[in-house]
Design a protein around this motif. Structure first.
Motif, PDB file in Angstrom:
ATOM      1  N   ASP A 153      -1.601 -12.757  -3.679  1.00 42.61           N
ATOM      2  CA  ASP A 153      -2.243 -11.794  -4.567  1.00 42.61           C
ATOM      3  C   ASP A 153      -3.195 -10.886  -3.776  1.00 42.61           C
ATOM      4  N   GLU A 154      -3.865 -11.460  -2.776  1.00 42.43           N
ATOM      5  CA  GLU A 154      -4.752 -10.657  -1.939  1.00 42.43           C
ATOM      6  C   GLU A 154      -3.973  -9.628  -1.132  1.00 42.43           C
ATOM      7  N   ARG A 155      -2.777  -9.973  -0.738  1.00 46.46           N
ATOM      8  CA  ARG A 155      -1.978  -9.085   0.099  1.00 46.46           C
ATOM      9  C   ARG A 155      -1.165  -8.089  -0.701  1.00 46.46           C
ATOM     10  N   ALA A 156      -0.630  -8.532  -1.855  1.00 53.36           N
ATOM     11  CA  ALA A 156       0.322  -7.685  -2.584  1.00 53.36           C
ATOM     12  C   ALA A 156      -0.039  -7.478  -4.045  1.00 53.36           C
ATOM     13  N   GLY A 157      -1.077  -8.165  -4.533  1.00 52.25           N
ATOM     14  CA  GLY A 157      -1.374  -8.067  -5.962  1.00 52.25           C
ATOM     15  C   GLY A 157      -0.272  -8.718  -6.773  1.00 52.25           C
ATOM     16  N   GLY A 158      -0.348  -8.576  -8.059  1.00 56.24           N
ATOM     17  CA  GLY A 158       0.771  -9.028  -8.894  1.00 56.24           C
ATOM     18  C   GLY A 158       0.664 -10.418  -9.450  1.00 56.24           C
ATOM     19  N   GLY A 159      -0.411 -11.151  -9.120  1.00 59.55           N
ATOM     20  CA  GLY A 159      -0.593 -12.465  -9.751  1.00 59.55           C
ATOM     21  C   GLY A 159       0.307 -13.541  -9.160  1.00 59.55           C
ATOM     22  N   ALA A 160       0.846 -14.387 -10.050  1.00 55.68           N
ATOM     23  CA  ALA A 160       1.602 -15.561  -9.619  1.00 55.68           C
ATOM     24  C   ALA A 160       2.997 -15.152  -9.151  1.00 55.68           C
TER      25      ALA A 160
ATOM     26  N   LEU B 291       8.229  -8.494  -3.859  1.00 49.19           N
ATOM     27  CA  LEU B 291       7.247  -8.932  -2.867  1.00 49.19           C
ATOM     28  C   LEU B 291       7.593  -8.381  -1.491  1.00 49.19           C
ATOM     29  N   ALA B 292       8.871  -8.389  -1.148  1.00 51.83           N
ATOM     30  CA  ALA B 292       9.291  -7.847   0.142  1.00 51.83           C
ATOM     31  C   ALA B 292       8.997  -6.352   0.231  1.00 51.83           C
ATOM     32  N   ALA B 293       9.126  -5.657  -0.896  1.00 54.11           N
ATOM     33  CA  ALA B 293       8.850  -4.215  -0.912  1.00 54.11           C
ATOM     34  C   ALA B 293       7.377  -3.907  -0.644  1.00 54.11           C
ATOM     35  N   GLN B 294       6.529  -4.925  -0.845  1.00 53.19           N
ATOM     36  CA  GLN B 294       5.109  -4.760  -0.565  1.00 53.19           C
ATOM     37  C   GLN B 294       4.795  -4.992   0.917  1.00 53.19           C
ATOM     38  N   GLY B 295       5.830  -5.222   1.713  1.00 56.14           N
ATOM     39  CA  GLY B 295       5.645  -5.427   3.135  1.00 56.14           C
ATOM     40  C   GLY B 295       5.395  -6.860   3.541  1.00 56.14           C
ATOM     41  N   VAL B 296       5.639  -7.789   2.630  1.00 52.72           N
ATOM     42  CA  VAL B 296       5.423  -9.203   2.912  1.00 52.72           C
ATOM     43  C   VAL B 296       6.702  -9.811   3.487  1.00 52.72           C
TER      44      VAL B 296
END
Length: 282
Positions: A117-124, A141-146
């Motif tokens: 959540d700290e890196r990408a937001g979005g909760g659980a 999640l991958a689209a957020q660069g994770v």
């Protein structure tokens, strides 16, 4: 509840005229009280023993009614269950299984989600259910660069360190392994590769999953003999009397019934015909 279910089934037999229309009819009945009682009180409780005695009597009366209506030689019975159950760990420890325990990973999963959540937001992002780690929004999640694979590697390492956990596997890796292993075979049957399950966690024998704010119940769902081993009882004049020790599966029921009824399946079936249990034709 089982007595009401079977009474309803008998009324359906009468109303629909099953078995009297010049063709074979299939009646499928699911009896769920044993499941409810077993989860709540455990497989070693007086409550489940009482339930099984009651079910035995009720089922006997139900079958007797079918025999009176059609004749015992005209009824074919298949009796099985969809799963076993692991006893409460307290009971297992009392019987000598000292490592049996309740395993709770809620705090660990919550910590992983907080970091994501700290890196990408979005909760659980990560969910956990009965030994399966799920990531329904993997692409998001991958689209957020994770690096999702790196995250799952970290989750797997954390799970392996939890007391009571025996092994962690990726479903895709299991597909490449030897299916003579009961753990591998059972997870492959339970989890399709496209189900969105990232990891599967196998507990040590006689341990069960536990969840915060959920009442303690007897559990199943692990790839263990006590969870997966169920009875398969066939009864009828076309069958060979005996007890068979070979490994069989519930998917063997359909092809076996097709053979007994002289039917040709319209498409390939899972399972095999249990020829060892079929009596030779006169």
């Amino acid at each position: 509840m089982d007595s009401l279910t079977l009474a309803f089934a008998l009324e359906g037999v009468r109303t629909l005229g099953l078995g009297s229309r010049g063709a074979v009819d299939l009646l499928s009945v699911s009896l769920s009280t044993t499941d409810y009682v077993g989860h709540t009180y455990g497989p070693d409780s007086r409550e489940i023993h009482d339930q099984v005695v009651r079910l035995d009597r009720t089922l006997g009366l139900f079958l007797q009614q079918l025999f009176v209506r059609y004749g015992s030689g005209n009824v074919l019975i298949v009796l099985t269950a969809d799963h076993g159950v692991t006893p409460f760990p307290e009971r297992s420890r009392a019987e000598g299984h000292r490592d049996a325990q309740r395993v709770n990973v809620d705090t660990m999963i919550a910590a992983v989600n907080a970091q994501l959540d700290e890196r990408a937001g979005g909760g659980a992002w990560v969910a956990f259910e009965s030994g399966m780690v799920l990531l329904p929004r993997r692409a998001e999640l991958a689209a957020q660069g994770v690096n999702v694979d790196s995250v799952m590697t970290d989750v797997a390492a954390r799970l392996r360190a939890v007391p009571g956990v025996a092994r962690i596997d990726r479903p895709a890796d299991l597909a490449k392994r030897d299916t003579t292993s009961a753990v591998v075979r059972r997870w492959m049957h339970q989890v399709p590769l496209d189900a969105g399950v990232e990891l599967v966690a196998t507990l040590k024998p006689y341990s069960i999953w536990a969840y915060a704010n959920v009442p303690a119940i007897a559990m199943h769902g692990q790839p263990s003999d006590i969870d997966a081993h169920v009875p398969l009882i066939l009864w009828g004049r076309a069958l060979r009397r005996g007890v068979y020790q070979e490994r069989v599966a519930t998917v063997d029921i359909a092809p076996t019934l097709a053979r007994l009824l002289g039917l040709s399946p319209a498409e390939p079936l899972d399972g095999r015909v249990l020829t060892e249990a079929i009596a030779p034709r006169d």
